[in-house]
Enzyme design. Structure first.
Site, PDB file in Angstrom:
ATOM      1  N   ASP A   8       0.796  -1.195  -0.048  1.00  0.00           N
ATOM      2  CA  ASP A   8      -0.165   0.130  -0.003  1.00  0.00           C
ATOM      3  C   ASP A   8       0.726   1.126  -0.004  1.00  0.00           C
ATOM      4  OD1 ASP A   8      -1.706   2.240   0.608  1.00  0.00           O
ATOM      5  OD2 ASP A   8      -2.173   1.562   2.670  1.00  0.00           O
ATOM      6  N   GLU A 171      -7.424   0.645  -4.294  1.00  0.00           N
ATOM      7  CA  GLU A 171      -7.506   0.575  -2.881  1.00  0.00           C
ATOM      8  C   GLU A 171      -8.752   0.169  -2.283  1.00  0.00           C
ATOM      9  OE1 GLU A 171      -5.904   4.272  -1.905  1.00  0.00           O
ATOM     10  OE2 GLU A 171      -3.918   4.063  -2.437  1.00  0.00           O
ATOM     11  N   ASP A 193     -13.122   5.329   1.594  1.00  0.00           N
ATOM     12  CA  ASP A 193     -11.765   5.217   1.729  1.00  0.00           C
ATOM     13  C   ASP A 193     -11.377   6.492   1.828  1.00  0.00           C
ATOM     14  OD1 ASP A 193      -9.019   4.885   1.821  1.00  0.00           O
ATOM     15  OD2 ASP A 193      -8.947   3.748   0.003  1.00  0.00           O
TER      16      ASP A 193
END
Length: 603
Positions: A8, A171, A193
């Site tokens: 990430d 993501e 998110d």
């Protein structure tokens, strides 16, 4: 194939994970933390610093400490977003020759992919340390609303870091994968998110191992960094009101303000008020001035409520595109560090009419999902299918400067579409095509991806040649273009000239420079080790010389002192060969002391 890791690459923090025994495991860094600040710095002596050590020295080295570089990925320097960075961040952004945003770091001008590559390299090193083996393959995450240029820039960063980026995954999709696989969840899920620099909302359907994204919406320049900026502006404005001094013009003071703002924001998720004390933040002829301010949670929420409301506008559009009502959702999943903020949780709960789920760690879920995707690619995770979408429409500029969409946003990927082009003039040898991405009706208002020329068209009157151009979006959401002459069946030459991003030559050059930097780091480490060895030898020799001075001849004493002086001079320089030679000479001349020590010990 070796191990594939999931990374990430975050605006504020980055995280790396891997599948172990069928389960995703978050890999801690060398300091024991499970996330690493996405900060890169160059110290005064030229040493490159990454992560927490770079963040800790930011106040004293603000100009050469880069953070939130993800916000610059794939962007032009003249864009409004980059200009906000220029205004609000202490490091210096500049314009690259191709018009992209770049950053001055130390004595170099570096592109955002180069700086991101430094972070990715460090993530890879943590994984190699943990696994005890070399790692060359990775799955890297990006915001769902990243456009083609930003995705290309992320892939370039992986290449520069020495990683084969097997897949770029959105993501929210990664977070849903982490959430759904652990609980075998099913139904309609909204993934909200909100991270340090970007916001995404994805509406998904989960069931029977299928993770299908229906729609996605978002803003690639909306996140915790903007909340920090609001606090900084408030503090600076209050200080200016009291003292008539603009702190944002002082790079060191600005960095201190940013650090204080970030800490206050985090603390206010747990407490009702915080005291902000920054002593000696400014000094003039009258004397030093201090900043003292008490910030309450209510004040902070009033300060940033409009930013949170902007995320809800995207949620409305995502629900509308998906054709579902908020009440028809089975679950709302919170991802990203900013979802720890009570106001965000309250706003999301009110908007969707249900308490959002916090069943995954918002800081780690995306990396965990990336590791699961890596496990799918390796065959370690079975019976899972990911179906993602194109975040923004793709098309071309047509007559009159119009934007003609060929692939609509929220189309499932991978996908492709073909369009037949022809010539506008007699005996035209080539056709120019301008590829764009966006939702505005006029071409000039959308993101330019590339201009390419179709060459080698046989001489003919206008309108006769027919050239089929195919746009393909792969599983990474990255566009490629091919062309075929329908008359001859031959594949035509397509010369793509990216309007942004690094060229292949740039990438190869940077990879070479990175390899050279590794060698320089190794040489610097070798030099430091030699200097430490010299220090130790000189210290023990001097102490022993004092103790056994009366047992040595004048010639021996003179020789040892001479070699000590030579070693001290060599140690002050950077010539490793000279330091090695001086150490050897001092060892030889000091052998007489060692003989005396052991003779006495034996007696």
């Amino acid at each position: 194939m070796g191990r594939v890791i999931g990374i990430d690459l975050g605006t504020t923090n980055s995280c790396v994970a891997v599948m172990e025994g069928g389960n995703p495991v978050v890999i801690p860094n060398l300091e024991g933390s499970r996330t690493t600040p996405s900060v890169v710095a160059v110290s005064d002596d030229g040493e490159r610093l990454v992560g927490a050590v770079a963040k800790r020295q930011a106040i004293t080295n603000a100009r050469n400490t880069v953070f939130a570089v993800k916000r610059l990925m794939g962007r032009k320097f003249d864009s409004p977003e980059v200009q906000r960075v220029v205004t609000n961040y202490p490091y210096h952004c500049t314009k690259a020759p191709n018009g992209d945003a770049a950053v001055e770091l130390g004595a170099k001008v570096m592109s955002p992919p180069e700086i991101s590559a430094v972070i990715l390299s460090r993530m890879r090193e943590y994984a190699e340390e943990y696994l005890g083996e070399k790692v060359s393959d990775a799955v890297v995450t990006v915001p769902a609303y990243f456009d083609d240029a930003q995705r290309q820039a992320t892939r370039d960063a992986g290449r520069i870091a020495g990683l084969n980026v097997q897949r770029i995954i959105n993501e929210p999709t990664a977070a849903a994968l982490a959430h759904g696989l652990s609980r075998r969840a099913s139904g309609r899920v909204a993934v909200y998110d909100l991270g340090g620099g970007t916001f995404d909302i994805s509406i998904m359907e989960l069931g029977d191992g299928v993770f299908q994204v229906k729609t996605t919406h978002g803003d690639t320049f909306l996140g915790g960094e903007d909340i920090d900026a609001r606090i900084v502006d408030m503090l600076a404005g209050e200080f200016q009101r009291l003292h008539g001094v603009e702190l944002r013009e002082d790079m060191v003071a600005l960095q201190r303000l940013r650090d204080a703002a970030e800490k206050a924001k985090i603390d206010l998720s747990a407490v009702r008020e915080v005291d902000i004390n920054l002593p000696f933040i400014h000094a003039d002829s009258v004397g030093p001035k201090h900043l003292q301010f008490t910030l309450t949670r209510t004040q902070l929420e009033s300060l940033v409520e409009d930013l949170i409301d902007r995320t809800l506008d995207h949620c409305r559009m995502a629900l509308s595109d998906a054709g579902v009502k908020a009440s028809e959702l089975d679950e709302v999943l919170l991802v990203g560090g900013m979802t720890k903020m009570p106001l965000v949780q309250q706003k999301v709960a009110n908007f969707f009419g249900t308490q959002p789920s916090r069943g995954v760690n918002p800081d780690e879920a995306v990396a965990v999902g990336a590791a699961i995707q890596a496990g799918i690619l390796q065959g370690d995770v079975g019976d899972v299918v990911l179906l993602d979408v194109v975040p923004l429409s793709l098309g071309i500029e047509t007559q009159g400067g119009l934007f003609t969409k060929l692939i609509e946003r929220n189309s499932s990927i991978p996908c492709s579409i073909s369009e037949v082009f022809t010539t506008a003039e007699d005996y035209q040898p080539l056709v120019n095509t301008h590829v764009l991405q966006g939702e505005r009706p006029m071409a000039r208002d959308n993101k330019s991806l590339a201009r390419f020329e179709l060459l080698g068209i046989p001489p003919a009157r206008r309108g006769i040649p027919k050239i089929e151009v195919t746009f393909e979006v792969d599983v990474n959401g990255i566009l490629s273009v091919s062309a075929r002459d329908l008359g001859t069946g031959n594949v035509q030459t397509v010369r793509v000239r990216p309007t942004s991003g690094l060229s292949e030559r740039d990438i190869e050059r940077i990879i070479g420079e990175a390899a050279e930097a590794v060698r320089e780091d190794e040489n610097r480490q070798e030099l430091a080790n030699l200097k430490n060895r010299a220090d130790g030898l000189m210290y023990t020799t001097e102490r022993s010389l004092e103790e056994f001075l009366n047992y040595l001849t004048d010639e021996e004493i003179a020789r040892i002192h001479e070699d000590l002086d030579n070693c001290r001079r060599a140690r002050g320089g950077t010539d490793t060969a000279a330091i090695i030679a001086s150490i050897k000479n001092l060892e030889k001349s000091s052998y007489r002391i060692a003989e005396l020590m052991y003779r006495d010990a034996g007696g």
